[in-house]
Design an enzyme around this catalytic site. Sequence first.
Site: not given
Ligand SMILES: Cc1cc2nc3c(=O)[nH]c(=O)nc-3n(C[C@H](O)[C@H](O)[C@H](O)COP(=O)(O)OP(=O)(O)OC[C@H]3O[C@@H](n4cnc5c(N)ncnc54)[C@H](O)[C@@H]3O)c2cc1C
Length: 496
Positions: A39, A338, A45, A13, A78
Site C-alpha cells: 500500500s 543486521t 519505514i 512491499g 562501506k
Molecule cells: C531506526 C531504524 C534504522 C534502521 N537502520 C537499518 C540499517 O542501517 N541497516 C539495516 O539492515 N536495517 C536497518 N533497519 C531495519 C530496516 O529498516 C528494515 O529491516 C527494512 O526496512 C525492512 O522493513 P520491512 O520491509 O520489514 O517493513 P516496512 O518497510 O515497514 O514495510 C512494510 C510494508 O507493508 C505494507 N503494509 C503494511 N500494512 C499493510 C496493509 N494493511 N495493507 C497493505 N500493505 C501493508 C507497507 O505498505 C509496506 O510496503 C532500521 C530500522 C529502524 C527502525
Amino acid sequence: MLNKKMKIVIAGGGTAGWIAAAALSNQMGELLDITLVESQEIGTIGVGEATIPPMRTFHRLLGINEQEFMRATNATFKLGIQFENWKQVGEKYFHSFGITGKQTLITDFIHFWLRGRKLGIAREFGDYCLEYKAALKDLFSVNDQAKLNYAFHLDAGRYASFLRVRSEARGVKRVEGKIAEVRQHPDSGDIAALKMESGQEIPGDLFLDCTGMRGLLIEQTLQTGFEGWEQWLPCDSAIAIQTESTAPAVPYTRSIAHHAGWRWKIPLQHRVGNGLVFSSRYMSDDEAINMLLTSVEGKVLIDPRVIKFKTGKRKKTWNKNCIAVGLSSGFLEPLESTSIHMIMTAITRLLQLFPHGEIRQPIVDEFNIQAESEITRIRDFIILHYKATERDDSPFWRYCKDMDVPENLMHRINLFKDYGRAYQVEGELFRLDSWTQVMLGQGVIPTSYHPIVDLMSEHELQNFLNGVAAGVDRNMATLLTHHEFINKYCSSTLNS
Ligand SMILES: Cc1cc2nc3c(=O)[nH]c(=O)nc-3n(C[C@H](O)[C@H](O)[C@H](O)COP(=O)(O)OP(=O)(O)OC[C@H]3O[C@@H](n4cnc5c(N)ncnc54)[C@H](O)[C@@H]3O)c2cc1C
C-alpha cells in the site's frame, strides 16, 4: 516436482517484501505463483541504509550486477563502522569488515599483538587490517590485489524499486491497496486469503508477512507472541532525517554515542542519512529531534520522523502457513546494520528448507530453530557494545554498564578478558575478528596471551608484525580515494 504451482502471497512491499519477491522468483519462479501486496498510502519505514558484506553473496545468488545495483541505489561502499564515544567520551574505535593480522594454526593474531604491545614493538591493532586503514584514509578499490571485504550504504526506497523491476520481470504480480482483512481457515486456523479494501481476495498456500512492525498476519491475526529484549537493548526510539552532502562520502558508517543512545551518519552518493537512536526512558522526542538537528551538517531535506520500536523477536518466525520476514519478525536496533542481512538469510533459509508438498511441522520447527539461533547470537554481539563501556556519565550508561546480560555473552566477555579468546560458532554471523575488535574497542583488554607466542624471539616477533603491517601498506598503494573510485565504477550521475 510439485504438480501445481504453489501460491506464495507476500504481504508488504518494503525492503523485506521485495527482497523476498526477487529471491523467490529468481530461484524458484517456475515452480511458484507469487503475488506481492503493498500500500503506497501506508508506505514503508524508509530507513535501513547500511548493510554488511554477506549482501554481496546474496546478490551473486540473484545474478545482480554490482555496478548496476550501486548506480540504481546511489550506493557507496562501506568498510565498517566507526564507533565514537562508546567506550568513553572522546574515544573512538573501528569495527572493520576485514581480517586483522594473520592467523596461525594454533592461535589468533591478537596473542602476537598482545605480546608485541607488552614489549612496545606493536602498532595499533587496526594497523594490521587493510579495511581499517583504507577506511580512515578514505581509500577504496575493487581489485584483485587488495581484495577488500566490503558492504554498501544504499537508498532504501530505490533498493525496493530496483528489486521490484527484477521481480516483476520474473512474473511476480503486484497488487496495490490496503489489506482490510486476513481470512483464516475455520478448522486449521491457517491463513486462507488476504481480503483487500477493494474487495479483491488473494488466496495463497504460503504467506510471507512483510508488513513491518505491525505484523498484520503473524501477530494481529495469528497472535504468535513477542519476546521483548528491552532489558538488554534499552533503546526504543529513533529520529531519522536526510541531509545534503557537504563533503565526499567516506567508506564507513559513523555511530556516535550520546548520553541516552547514539546517532548514525550514513553517506550516500546523493545525500546523507542521519538518525538518532535513544531510550525514551532517558530522553524525550523533542530533546532527540533537537540534538539531531543541531548535530547534522548540510541542509535538511525532510522533516524529522519519530520511529518507535520494540527490541525483541516474534516467538515463532514461522507459524502455521505464515513466515514473518523483516521487521514483522522482530528487531534488534540498527547498531550493526543486521536487519537487511536477516531478511536475506530468512529467504535463503526458506529456499533451502522449502516444503515439498504440504507444510509439515518438522520443516517449520527447523526453520524456527535456525532463525532463533541466528538472532540470539547477533543480539549478544549488539548487547556487548552497551555492556562493555566505561561510561558512567549518565543514567542511561550507568544502567547499561550495570545490567545483567545473557549468560553466553558474559562467558564470552570473561573468556576474552582472561585469555584473549574470541570465537565464532557454526552458523554465527559475526566472526572472531568482529568480536575481537569490538571487545578491544570497548575496553575489554585481555590480561594474558597464549604462551606459545613466547617461543618466538623478540626479533622474530618484530619481523612477523612488521611483515603483516608492510603487507597492508603494499595493498593500500593499490587503492584510489573512495570518491574517485565511485566516479569511475558506479556513479549514479551516469544513470541520469
Ligand atoms: C531506526 C531504524 C534504522 C534502521 N537502520 C537499518 C540499517 O542501517 N541497516 C539495516 O539492515 N536495517 C536497518 N533497519 C531495519 C530496516 O529498516 C528494515 O529491516 C527494512 O526496512 C525492512 O522493513 P520491512 O520491509 O520489514 O517493513 P516496512 O518497510 O515497514 O514495510 C512494510 C510494508 O507493508 C505494507 N503494509 C503494511 N500494512 C499493510 C496493509 N494493511 N495493507 C497493505 N500493505 C501493508 C507497507 O505498505 C509496506 O510496503 C532500521 C530500522 C529502524 C527502525
